[in-house]
Design an enzyme around this catalytic site. Structure first.
Site, mmCIF file in Angstrom:
data_model
loop_
_atom_site.group_PDB
_atom_site.id
_atom_site.type_symbol
_atom_site.label_atom_id
_atom_site.label_comp_id
_atom_site.label_asym_id
_atom_site.label_seq_id
_atom_site.Cartn_x
_atom_site.Cartn_y
_atom_site.Cartn_z
ATOM 1 C CG LEU A 274 -1.991 -1.125 1.206
ATOM 2 C CD1 LEU A 274 -2.650 -0.775 2.666
ATOM 3 C CD2 LEU A 274 -3.086 -0.808 0.147
ATOM 4 C CB SER A 275 4.528 1.798 0.184
ATOM 5 O OG SER A 275 4.770 1.031 1.532
ATOM 6 C CE LYS B 109 10.625 -3.574 7.343
ATOM 7 N NZ LYS B 109 9.543 -3.506 8.557
ATOM 8 N N GLY C 163 11.904 -8.563 12.083
ATOM 9 C CA GLY C 163 12.103 -6.986 12.092
ATOM 10 C C GLY C 163 11.006 -6.143 12.871
ATOM 11 C CE LYS D 282 15.095 -17.277 12.847
ATOM 12 N NZ LYS D 282 14.215 -17.398 11.610
HETATM 13 P P1 NAP Z 1 9.916 -11.016 9.567
HETATM 14 O O1 NAP Z 1 11.188 -10.046 9.906
HETATM 15 O O2 NAP Z 1 9.768 -11.922 8.446
HETATM 16 O O3 NAP Z 1 9.394 -11.830 10.682
HETATM 17 C C1 NAP Z 1 8.315 -12.487 10.866
HETATM 18 C C2 NAP Z 1 8.171 -13.373 12.263
HETATM 19 O O4 NAP Z 1 6.869 -13.912 12.334
HETATM 20 C C3 NAP Z 1 9.235 -14.237 12.195
HETATM 21 O O5 NAP Z 1 9.570 -14.354 13.857
HETATM 22 C C4 NAP Z 1 8.807 -15.525 11.605
HETATM 23 O O6 NAP Z 1 9.472 -16.660 12.610
HETATM 24 C C5 NAP Z 1 7.254 -15.249 12.379
HETATM 25 N N1 NAP Z 1 6.280 -16.154 11.819
HETATM 26 C C6 NAP Z 1 6.258 -16.386 10.291
HETATM 27 N N2 NAP Z 1 5.211 -17.151 10.034
HETATM 28 C C7 NAP Z 1 4.981 -17.568 11.322
HETATM 29 C C8 NAP Z 1 4.040 -18.737 11.597
HETATM 30 N N3 NAP Z 1 3.098 -19.104 10.653
HETATM 31 N N4 NAP Z 1 3.690 -18.717 12.906
HETATM 32 C C9 NAP Z 1 4.497 -18.532 13.929
HETATM 33 N N5 NAP Z 1 5.354 -17.319 13.612
HETATM 34 C C10 NAP Z 1 5.669 -16.934 12.329
HETATM 35 O O7 NAP Z 1 8.747 -10.042 9.217
HETATM 36 P P2 NAP Z 1 8.232 -8.526 9.952
HETATM 37 O O8 NAP Z 1 9.080 -7.634 9.115
HETATM 38 O O9 NAP Z 1 8.675 -8.488 11.465
HETATM 39 O O10 NAP Z 1 6.871 -8.504 9.723
HETATM 40 C C11 NAP Z 1 6.007 -9.118 10.302
HETATM 41 C C12 NAP Z 1 4.607 -8.714 10.421
HETATM 42 O O11 NAP Z 1 4.366 -7.514 10.815
HETATM 43 C C13 NAP Z 1 4.028 -8.688 9.098
HETATM 44 O O12 NAP Z 1 2.890 -8.937 8.828
HETATM 45 C C14 NAP Z 1 3.992 -7.266 8.469
HETATM 46 O O13 NAP Z 1 3.126 -6.930 7.532
HETATM 47 C C15 NAP Z 1 3.757 -6.653 9.800
HETATM 48 N N6 NAP Z 1 4.354 -5.173 9.693
HETATM 49 C C16 NAP Z 1 3.868 -4.122 10.078
HETATM 50 C C17 NAP Z 1 4.153 -2.867 9.912
HETATM 51 C C18 NAP Z 1 3.116 -1.645 10.212
HETATM 52 O O14 NAP Z 1 3.526 -0.579 9.811
HETATM 53 N N7 NAP Z 1 1.871 -1.895 10.364
HETATM 54 C C19 NAP Z 1 5.442 -2.693 9.828
HETATM 55 C C20 NAP Z 1 6.105 -3.593 9.916
HETATM 56 C C21 NAP Z 1 5.729 -4.971 9.743
HETATM 57 P P3 NAP Z 1 10.627 -17.228 11.801
HETATM 58 O O15 NAP Z 1 11.812 -16.552 11.887
HETATM 59 O O16 NAP Z 1 10.768 -18.816 12.392
HETATM 60 O O17 NAP Z 1 10.229 -17.531 10.142
#
Ligand code: NAP
Length: 450
Positions: free
Chosen positions: A25-26, A74, A129, A155
């Site tokens: 959506l950015s 990131k 992240g 982690k």
């Molecule tokens: P990320 O760095 O890929 O981290 C995702 C985390 O969720 C990791 O710890 C991953 O575990 C875990 N995970 C993935 N699938 C899973 C599952 N089925 N069950 C349990 N844990 C699971 O992603 P991120 O950047 O942190 O983003 C995570 C979420 O935050 C996304 O949905 C993103 O849209 C949202 N977000 C929102 C904003 C906002 O502005 N609203 C900003 C940033 C992010 P593993 O390490 O084991 O894969």
């Protein structure tokens, strides 16, 4: 128009790198901020597959005035930058770049919520992240206890060990996802579980949700995730990540455009327009279930109109496709035939890639397979609950209702009783259907945050 603009010297070039980016959506957010704050520029999406990402990053660093960074880059972008500001250093993740310097504006997005976490026990889900940023936000809000849960507990432990927690009173600890217990005051989801198109995902059990008093989901697409919907239906305050997304973008624009006056910009306008955009670009189905006379058609039509969505009535569709009224199908072909057709046409509607409000028949979603299919395919099932008296009063003599026409009062009561728990079990949320349709419609919109 965009091409002409990009040729002008004063026009800035911004963008987003990540992969995959079909759901981002950015551009809409940044274009909205830029338009309202009179910043001349364009915002381009760079969907870069991992294979040749480094060369692409170097090119984008040169050709843009600034860009955002999202999953999975990131951290990967860091070695290519000249410097990091304190936020990016602290979270070891960059989401905004300009002049070769990396920033992380996610914390600014989070700060816009003012979450009441002081003295609270907090459960943070995920260790990526977003979790890193949310971890330090929770510390900064003065939580009493912070449990970070991850599929890979190491982690989660790493996030704790990387942070200087000595100046906070918060007790921190890590657990594996399978060992999460209930009893946390607040749950913060930083995993993608529940994100469109896998909208049926919920990262924790109902029991864990019910024991909390506040839920925040960093996901913003769909506007309401299953964890947020469940929480709200249990009477628990729950918010989505849309405000975080918009506010972190504002901070990025402030970094890119330090001379610009942002004081008159109201983020809620952008949030509202994004909700409409999400419904349009990322189709979901709002599916109403309940006994005959529960008001599915009336409330559904009203809801669809107010959301600018199409409305469909399953019984009407069956009748049209079969070329006869429902009672006649029952009489001539039998109930089993009707149920088969009902399933076939239901699946057809659900498979269509368009946001729809759908009123189902009284028996459609008591069928577990039908309900599961809807939920697994971006459907949100809303049960309109009414008592039998209200239902019968509303349907009058029962014209067009085969089961009502040919059944005694006692049998109807039995039918009603046998379906009641299935409506509840097979739906995502229950709404009081006895209220006037305007109120039912408002209630659904409030729950779905749309
Ligand atoms: P990320 O760095 O890929 O981290 C995702 C985390 O969720 C990791 O710890 C991953 O575990 C875990 N995970 C993935 N699938 C899973 C599952 N089925 N069950 C349990 N844990 C699971 O992603 P991120 O950047 O942190 O983003 C995570 C979420 O935050 C996304 O949905 C993103 O849209 C949202 N977000 C929102 C904003 C906002 O502005 N609203 C900003 C940033 C992010 P593993 O390490 O084991 O894969």
């Amino acid at each position: 128009m965009k091409n002409v603009q990009s040729k002008l010297n004063s026009t800035k070039r911004y963008g987003l790198i990540g992969h995959p980016l079909s759901h981002t959506l950015s551009p809409a957010i940044h274009e909205s901020i830029m338009e309202k704050c009179k910043i001349k520029g364009s915002y381009k999406v760079y969907d870069i597959p991992p294979e040749n990402c480094k060369e692409e990053f170097v090119k984008i660093l040169k050709e843009t005035d600034g860009f955002n960074v999202t999953i999975p880059y990131k951290e990967k972008i860091i070695p290519l930058l000249n410097s990091l500001d304190d936020t990016a250093k602290r979270y070891r993740a960059v989401n905004t770049v300009t002049g070769g310097r990396g920033y992380n504006t996610d914390i600014d997005g989070l700060r816009s919520y003012n979450m009441d976490l002081k003295g609270k026990k907090v459960l943070l889900l995920g260790a990526g992240g977003a979790a890193r940023v949310m971890f330090s936000y929770v510390l900064e809000r003065g939580a009493k206890e912070l449990c970070i849960a991850a599929r890979d507990v190491n982690k989660a432990k790493k996030i704790i060990s990387e942070n200087d927690i000595s100046r906070f009173q918060t007790k921190t600890y890590a657990v594996g996802f399978e060992r999460i217990l209930s009893g946390h005051d607040a749950i913060l989801n930083a995993t993608p579980v529940g994100m469109w198109p896998d909208c049926d995902g919920c990262p924790v059990s109902d029991e864990i949700i019910k024991s909390s008093e506040y839920v925040f989901d960093s996901i913003y697409n769909p506007v309401v995730t299953k964890i947020v919907l469940k929480s709200r239906s249990f009477g628990i305050k729950a918010e989505n990540g849309l405000g975080m997304l918009v506010n972190q973008a504002i901070r990025a624009q402030k970094i890119w455009n330090p001379q610009t006056d942002f004081s008159r910009y109201d983020p809620s306008d952008t949030v509202d327009s994004l909700k409409k955009r999400l419904l349009k670009d990322f189709p979901v189905k709002i599916v109403l279930t309940g006994f005959m006379g529960s008001g599915k058609t009336t409330a559904g039509q009203m809801l669809a109109k107010s959301l600018d969505m199409q409305f469909k009535d399953l019984d009407e569709i069956i009748s049209k496709k079969e070329g006869k009224e429902i009672p006649r199908i029952f009489k001539e072909e039998g109930e089993q035939y009707f149920r088969e057709k009902e399933k076939e046409y239901l699946f057809e509607i659900i498979e269509k890639n368009e946001s729809t409000v759908l009123a189902t028949g009284g028996g459609t979603l008591v069928n577990r397979e039908n309900a599961e299919y809807v939920r697994k395919n971006k459907g949100f099932i809303i049960y309109l609950e009414v008592c039998l008296d209200t239902a019968l009063k509303r349907v009058g003599e029962g014209e067009g209702r085969p089961l009502l026409n040919e059944t005694s009062k006692k049998d109807i009561q039995n039918l009603f009783d046998s379906r009641l728990h299935l409506y509840k079990k097979n739906s995502d949320v229950t709404i009081n259907g006895s209220s006037p349709p305007e109120d039912v419609c408002t209630g659904i919109k409030e729950l779905l945050m749309i």
